[in-house]
Design an enzyme around this catalytic site. Structure first.
Site, short mmCIF file in Angstrom:
data_model
loop_
_atom_site.label_atom_id
_atom_site.label_comp_id
_atom_site.label_asym_id
_atom_site.label_seq_id
_atom_site.Cartn_x
_atom_site.Cartn_y
_atom_site.Cartn_z
N GLY A 118 2.69 -13.72 16.66
CA GLY A 118 3.66 -13.94 15.58
C GLY A 118 5.02 -13.41 15.97
O GLY A 118 5.13 -12.42 16.71
N GLY A 120 7.96 -13.65 13.56
CA GLY A 120 8.88 -13.71 12.43
C GLY A 120 9.72 -12.46 12.34
O GLY A 120 9.89 -11.71 13.31
N ASN A 121 10.20 -12.18 11.13
CA ASN A 121 11.05 -11.03 10.89
C ASN A 121 10.34 -9.73 11.25
O ASN A 121 10.84 -8.91 12.04
CB ASN A 121 11.45 -11.05 9.40
CG ASN A 121 12.47 -9.99 9.05
OD1 ASN A 121 12.22 -9.16 8.20
ND2 ASN A 121 13.63 -10.03 9.68
N LYS A 228 -0.12 -8.43 5.51
CA LYS A 228 -0.29 -7.83 4.18
C LYS A 228 -0.79 -8.90 3.21
O LYS A 228 -0.03 -9.65 2.63
CB LYS A 228 1.02 -7.21 3.71
CG LYS A 228 1.42 -6.01 4.58
CD LYS A 228 2.64 -5.28 4.08
CE LYS A 228 2.92 -4.05 4.94
NZ LYS A 228 4.11 -3.31 4.51
N ALA A 265 11.33 -4.87 7.40
CA ALA A 265 11.55 -5.21 8.80
C ALA A 265 12.98 -4.92 9.27
O ALA A 265 13.19 -4.35 10.35
CB ALA A 265 11.20 -6.67 9.05
N LYS A 317 0.15 -4.38 -3.40
CA LYS A 317 1.52 -3.95 -3.71
C LYS A 317 2.45 -5.15 -3.87
O LYS A 317 3.44 -5.09 -4.60
CB LYS A 317 2.03 -2.98 -2.65
CG LYS A 317 1.99 -3.51 -1.21
CD LYS A 317 3.29 -4.11 -0.76
CE LYS A 317 3.19 -4.65 0.66
NZ LYS A 317 4.47 -5.17 1.15
N ASN A 382 9.03 -10.28 -2.13
CA ASN A 382 8.31 -10.57 -3.37
C ASN A 382 9.12 -10.14 -4.59
O ASN A 382 9.20 -10.89 -5.57
CB ASN A 382 6.94 -9.88 -3.34
CG ASN A 382 6.04 -10.47 -2.27
OD1 ASN A 382 5.47 -11.54 -2.43
ND2 ASN A 382 5.92 -9.76 -1.15
N LYS A 423 7.07 -16.80 4.15
CA LYS A 423 6.17 -17.14 3.07
C LYS A 423 6.10 -16.02 2.02
O LYS A 423 6.15 -14.84 2.34
CB LYS A 423 4.76 -17.41 3.61
CG LYS A 423 4.69 -18.61 4.54
CD LYS A 423 5.07 -19.90 3.82
CE LYS A 423 5.01 -21.10 4.74
NZ LYS A 423 5.43 -22.35 4.06
N GLN A 425 3.96 -13.99 -0.42
CA GLN A 425 2.55 -13.64 -0.43
C GLN A 425 2.06 -13.08 -1.76
O GLN A 425 0.87 -13.11 -2.05
CB GLN A 425 2.26 -12.64 0.70
CG GLN A 425 2.50 -13.21 2.09
CD GLN A 425 2.40 -12.17 3.19
OE1 GLN A 425 2.85 -11.05 3.03
NE2 GLN A 425 1.82 -12.54 4.31
#
Length: 477
Positions: A118, A120-121, A228, A265, A317, A382, A423, A425
């Site tokens: 992976g 990503g960030n 996560k 991140a 969380k 989120n 994405k 989550q």
């Protein structure tokens, strides 16, 4: 030993010689890295030792030699040659959970070859730390592989940009990656021979990737998930651990831990001080080795063994963070959010104990527990998307348009406009947590999770978030 005892009882020397030759050939095949030792022991009086003739060794000396070789493990190079030969001999359709897999602790004898799945960030941020550590840790190979889903950025391949400019211009712009971090568009090539896999990508992509990973890594490979979220067993309406799912898809002895914590991140990449929690049961010395691969001056990593607790907290969380976003969208202050955090942490602990065994109280005081909840409820994707969701809902209510039939599309629109391809989550986790609690008849014991789900998907008013926070503890008086 059968050969020795049988030969000793026979008077036929030619028969003894043939049987000794058979044993010698077996030893030379089993211990190819001990050829010189075998030859010199068998023919101490010859100037040019050879394994082709057994007449110069006594049964007693051959017995002693066999014991020495059995107690002397083959070298790293020999084990690696044997492993590669076994892989070449295996049919293409043979699963990697066959018996020749060794206990993951055997990788303690090898330098760790790290592969990050992976980019990503968060994947790019952790690559910065792991890459620097791999350069200085004696038990690590210097190069760190990173699998990158190939994309075109202004006419250039993203992998080429990362390997030449040492920057992930799409997901972590402005942050330089170590030059020993090498991007691969081919998953099998990235994972080839890896002894430590770092999973950091949306978990819905894992099922189609794991077969390729399984066939490429070293037999002693272990894993750490930075994902996560939780998987969900629809047949039983129960949450399952992503780390367990990874282990089952790899092979029987494969062990997967998790790294969870208050780790936004961009802040990690900029070198701001933070903590994280490694939960693993690799055993010594691999638990400490793995911790050191992630630990740095600004990224302090502690170790626990409660994998289920740490991983479940990392998913739950995100659900509570949706509630924090609703609070922010309503313009409510720190007192309200503090109450939400308290109730949220309590429900997280209750949820973990309802579905998983071996949960430790101390886990919720770790970075993977309380600290991650706090930082996610004040920052992170989120909370950000939930705040936008709340404001859009409130604006619609002011216009007299309280249409709630297509809340899924509203979430999708917000995700697309705010997350730059990443994405969301928390919404999926909220659905799965609600379904699981409802299936065991305990949803009413989780008023906050229930309220968050109803606001997100059932059209309940955003202002009702406070109803999920108002929990009263009655005294015994």
């Amino acid at each position: 030993f059968f050969f020795f005892s049988a030969a000793r009882n026979r008077g036929n020397r030619s028969q003894q010689r043939r049987e000794k030759t058979t044993v010698i050939q077996f030893l030379s095949t089993t211990y190819p890295d001990k050829q010189q030792l075998l030859a010199s022991t068998i023919h101490q009086r010859r100037t040019k030792p050879s394994l082709s003739n057994s007449s110069f060794i006594s049964l007693q000396r051959l017995w002693i030699l066999c014991v020495v070789l059995i107690l002397s493990p083959p070298t790293v190079e020999s084990r690696e040659e044997n492993r590669q030969q076994q892989q070449r001999d295996m049919p293409n359709n043979t699963a990697r959970n066959t018996p020749f897999h060794v206990n993951p602790q055997a990788s303690a004898e090898l330098p760790d070859k790290v592969c990050i799945i992976g980019s990503g960030n968060w994947g790019s941020a952790i690559a910065q730390i792991v890459g620097r550590n791999a350069e200085k840790l004696e038990f690590c190979e210097t190069e760190v592989s990173m699998w990158v889903y190939e994309e075109m950025i202004d006419g250039e391949k993203l992998t080429d940009i990362i390997n030449t400019r040492h920057e992930n211009v799409k997901y972590l712009p402005g942050v330089r990656l170590p030059e020993n971090v090498r991007a691969f568009p081919d998953l099998g090539e990235a994972c080839e021979g890896a002894t430590l896999l770092i999973f950091v990508l949306p978990h819905q992509f894992l099922p189609r990737l794991l077969p390729t990973i399984r066939n490429a890594v070293h037999p002693s490979c272990r894993g750490v998930s930075l994902i996560k979220g939780l998987d969900f067993d629809k047949s039983r309406n129960r949450p399952t651990l992503i780390s367990e799912g990874i282990s089952k898809e790899m092979w029987q002895e494969f062990r997967c831990g998790v790294l969870m914590g208050a780790n936004v991140a961009n802040e990690v990449a900029s070198g701001q001080m933070c903590e994280s929690t490694l939960a693993s049961r690799f055993g010594p010395p691999l638990d400490e080795r793995t911790r050191q691969i992630f630990d740095s001056e600004s990224f302090k990593v502690s170790h626990i063994e409660d994998i289920a607790g740490a991983e479940a907290c990392g998913a739950l969380k995100n659900v509570i963070a949706l509630g924090a976003g609703f609070v922010d969208g309503l313009g409510l202050g720190g007192n309200t959010k503090a109450a939400l955090l308290r109730v949220g942490l309590k429900e997280m602990a209750q949820f973990c104990r309802a579905f998983f065994e071996g949960i430790q109280d101390d886990t919720f005081m770790q970075s993977a527990g309380m600290a991650d909840l706090i930082t996610t409820c004040y920052g992170g994707r989120n909370r950000k998307c939930a705040e936008a969701f709340a404001k859009r809902r409130l604006e619609a209510e002011k216009r007299g348009n309280n249409e709630t039939a297509d809340l899924e599309s509203l979430w999708n629109d917000i995700e697309a406009s705010l997350l730059n391809g990443q994405k969301l989550q928390g919404t999926l986790a909220a659905k799965e947590a609600f379904t699981a609690l409802n299936a065991i008849g305990k949803i009413d014991k989780f008023p906050l999770i229930k309220t968050i789900h109803e606001i997100s998907f059932e059209g309940r008013e955003v202002s009702s978030i406070c109803d999920g926070i108002r929990t009263v503890s009655f005294s015994h008086l």
